[in-house]
Design a protein around this motif. Structure first.
Motif, PDB file in Angstrom:
ATOM      1  N   THR A 125      -6.147  -1.187  -7.887  1.00  7.92           N
ATOM      2  CA  THR A 125      -4.513  -1.039  -8.940  1.00  7.92           C
ATOM      3  C   THR A 125      -4.216  -0.184  -9.552  1.00  7.92           C
ATOM      4  OG1 THR A 125      -4.439  -2.838 -11.031  1.00  7.92           O
ATOM      5  CG2 THR A 125      -5.165  -3.873  -8.699  1.00  7.92           C
ATOM      6  N   ASN A 153       0.590  -1.082   0.122  1.00  8.62           N
ATOM      7  CA  ASN A 153       0.336  -0.158   0.705  1.00  8.62           C
ATOM      8  C   ASN A 153       0.831   0.690   0.559  1.00  8.62           C
ATOM      9  OD1 ASN A 153      -1.834   2.051  -0.142  1.00  8.62           O
ATOM     10  ND2 ASN A 153      -2.485   1.489   2.539  1.00  8.62           N
ATOM     11  N   SER A 196       1.047   5.411  -0.785  1.00 11.70           N
ATOM     12  CA  SER A 196       0.298   6.625  -0.448  1.00 11.70           C
ATOM     13  C   SER A 196       1.237   7.903  -0.601  1.00 11.70           C
ATOM     14  CB  SER A 196      -0.581   7.066   0.647  1.00 11.70           C
ATOM     15  OG  SER A 196      -0.902   8.534   1.124  1.00 11.70           O
TER      16      SER A 196
END
Length: 699
Positions: free
Chosen positions: A476, A10, A12
């Motif tokens: 995705t 993940n 960010s």
């Protein structure tokens, strides 16, 4: 469970375009040297550099101290002895022999020495003079071809090996194997035929053998057949018991010894007319200078011999390198060949190259390193100075059998054809062209044709790239061909176009054409359609205003009826007025179907607000490509579609900078680090409403 099914990542981070991404990075400072300093550095010689250069010329100094004696020595000894015995009657590659023989016959024909089959007064002096002259020609050929190879190696010409793709090499070496196989037929059958060279030489040789098939020496065939059976049987045994034997059984050496003994004991040459090796001169000649006056006459032939010699060496080297897992330096091979040929010519040697059959014998008998080659050379030296007479009864048919059997591995490459048919038609075409051209035209011209064809295929494939529209695997940042996977979904309002080739002058037209076809959006056609539709609407409005005016004139109740009628008769023909109502002619009717087609055509672009060009596969952009790219951005911008680029590597960005691609209307804000960055930014811009493409690009 598959680790990939339970592993997640993940990330960010902000959406990066090229400017914002570069702003976060700090380039390493590189000290820039002046040209004079670079030149001095290039010619500066340190201990390490001198050592590296010295070892590049004498690589034995690097590998010999690390030589694994227990693992390799026995196999190298057996291999060296087997190959050395084979070197006695046939020490060079057959095709090179034919090429050099052709040069020698051209410069020293029999007629020059009054030698012909019809002349019964031929003397030994004439033959000796002819042979001496031909030796001079061969030595001069070795010298000049060696100098050419040495110069090419020093000039780093070995880079051409990158164009020797594996299918090309395998097709080429298969053709060479056929040449060698055909050249050995006459020895196997005990037939004497004319020697042929140049284009179609293999065909002419085969026809000559077939024409003289009735003259076959039965004894020679029987001896050759027995040798072939023994060779095949023992080689099969070697393959099956590879793990049990410390080294392969030296069957070639055994066959040579047995066939020589049988030939001598049964006197096959006298009793059965079987051709044997015959007289083997002993002793070494004193070194002499090559005849330099011959060089201008043989220059063209030496170029061909140098190239074919190098191509055969590098081809066989790459085959063994792929088989045993090591690399080959084309420049080093050129330098080695050049030194061997140029220095050897002072000792009246023949031009050298790798021998296909003997290389295969050396490998199949357990040879691992150059130790085997060195032992082979010692065997030849021993025979020359002392024991050559022992091998004089050796039958030529036995040698032909050894050569033919050891070509089996190369001839198996015909099985490449069905394999390449399944995996790649391009590589199949390359294999076939290399084989046919080399078989029919000879190895020199055949190789040139094959390399030229390889270059053409590269150009063709870059001019005909694979193009696709990408879509997203939901949730995705992975984007794949929408036509390839059911899970991939096209993002509403965004077209992502990818072409797997660089953008340059040879393929820009195909790039633009594929872009229009894949996106179903042609800006020029849409603008033209808009103009036509707007023109028809304007014409329709004018006609409607005209009809309203005329209807008012026709239906107006006025005291001046005559005047009104006059006006009507002028404005509208009588046949258009029926029962006092104006009838509109067909030419004034609006074509509803045409308008509908235009509207649908234009709407296909109206549903798209952004176009992303995926430049991940692009390696470079030239000036023509940059101009076309700018044209694409402008044209799509005129129909309200924002164009951005994604995944440009640093070399492409440098190309665009050098070509002055960026300006006020086309900024670096167009460039995004990844496709996903570009998608997010395009979606963000679209959510703020419409705007010009330039405004979006500059955001």
């Amino acid at each position: 469970m598959d680790v990939s099914e339970i592993s997640l990542y993940n990330v960010s981070r902000p959406v990066f375009n090229q400017e914002s991404f570069q702003a976060r990075l700090h380039r390493r400072e590189k000290l820039k040297s002046s040209r004079s300093a670079k030149l001095l550095q290039y010619f500066r010689c340190s201990t390490e550099k001198a050592k590296s250069i010295f070892i590049s010329f004498f690589p034995i100094l690097e590998w010999l101290p690390k030589y694994p004696v227990k693992e390799y020595l026995l196999g190298d000894i057996i291999s060296g002895l087997s190959t050395g015995v084979m070197q006695l009657p046939q020490s060079t590659f057959a095709v090179i022999s034919l090429m050099v023989g052709g040069v020698a016959v051209k410069l020293a024909p029999d007629e020059m020495f009054d030698i012909s089959p019809m002349n019964a007064t031929n003397t030994s002096e004439s033959h000796e003079a002819r042979d001496a002259m031909r030796v001079k020609v061969a030595a001069a050929t070795a010298f000049l071809s060696g100098i050419l190879q040495l110069c090419l190696g020093l000039l780093r010409f070995g880079f051409v090996v990158v164009y020797l793709a594996e299918p090309l090499i395998r097709g080429f070496t298969t053709a060479a194997a056929v040449h060698v196989f055909v050249s050995q037929l006459k020895y196997l059958l005990g037939i004497k035929t004319k020697r042929f060279g140049g284009p179609l030489s293999a065909i002419y040789t085969f026809i000559a053998v077939c024409s003289n098939i009735k003259k076959t020496n039965i004894t020679a065939v029987i001896v050759g057949a027995i040798c072939i059976i023994i060779l095949l049987g023992v080689k099969e045994l070697n393959d099956r018991c590879k793990a049990k034997f410390p080294a392969p059984i030296p069957v070639e050496l055994i066959v040579v010894i047995i066939s020589t003994g049988v030939s001598a004991a049964m006197n096959l040459t006298e009793n059965n007319k079987v051709d044997i090796v015959g007289n083997i001169p002993t002793g070494l000649r004193a070194p002499v200078l090559p005849d330099f006056s011959l060089l201008p006459e043989i220059f063209t032939d030496c170029i061909a011999i140098a190239i074919v010699g190098f191509s055969m060496t590098i081809s066989m080297a790459k085959i063994f390198a792929l088989r045993h897992g090591y690399s080959v330096d084309g420049n080093q091979e050129l330098i080695a060949l050049g030194i061997c040929n140029s220095v050897g010519s002072f000792f009246q040697t023949f031009p050298v190259t790798t021998s296909m059959s003997r290389s295969l014998v050396q490998e199949s008998t357990g040879g691992k390193t150059e130790i085997a080659g060195g032992l082979s050379a010692l065997v030849v030296l021993l025979v020359i100075v002392a024991v050559g007479y022992l091998f004089e009864p050796l039958p030529q048919t036995a040698l032909a059998a050894i050569v033919m059997v050891n070509l089996k591995g190369i001839l198996k490459q015909f099985l490449d054809i069905p394999f390449l048919w399944r995996i790649s038609k391009f590589e199949l075409a390359l294999w076939i062209v290399a084989f046919i051209a080399s078989l029919l035209l000879g190895l020199d011209y055949g190789l040139l044709v094959a390399v030229a064809f390889a270059i053409i295929t590269v150009v063709y494939r870059t001019q005909s790239p694979k193009c696709r529209i990408l879509g997203q695997i939901p949730n995705t940042d992975i984007y794949l061909d929408i036509e390839a996977y059911e899970e991939v979904q096209e993002i509403p309002g965004i077209k992502i176009f990818q072409s797997n080739a660089s953008l340059y002058f040879a393929n820009v037209d195909m790039y633009v054409s594929a872009l229009h076809k894949k996106t179903d959006i042609d800006p020029a056609a849409i603008l033209s359609a808009k103009k036509k539709l707007e023109g028809k609407k304007k014409a329709q409005s004018a006609e409607e205003r005209k009809k309203k005016t005329i209807l008012k004139l026709v239906n107006r109740k006025s005291a001046k009826g005559a005047a009104e009628h006059e006006v009507v008769s002028v404005e509208v023909p009588n046949e258009q007025i029926q029962n006092g109502v104006l009838s509109v002619p067909e030419t004034m009717e609006h074509d509803a179907n045409y308008d509908e087609e235009l509207a649908v055509f234009i709407k296909s672009a109206a549903d798209t607000h952004s176009l992303i060009l995926d430049f991940n596969p692009v390696n470079f952009v030239d000036s023509v490509g940059a101009k076309v790219l700018k044209m694409i951005i402008m044209e799509y911008g005129e129909i309200g579609i924002n164009v951005v680029l994604a995944g440009c590597n640093e070399s492409v960005v440098a190309n665009l900078n050098t070509l002055d691609f960026f300006e006020k209307s086309v900024t670096r804000g167009l460039l995004f680090h990844t496709v996903h960055d570009a998608v997010l930014r395009c979606q963000n811009l679209a959510s703020f409403g419409d705007g010009s493409s330039t405004e979006r690009s500059s955001s």
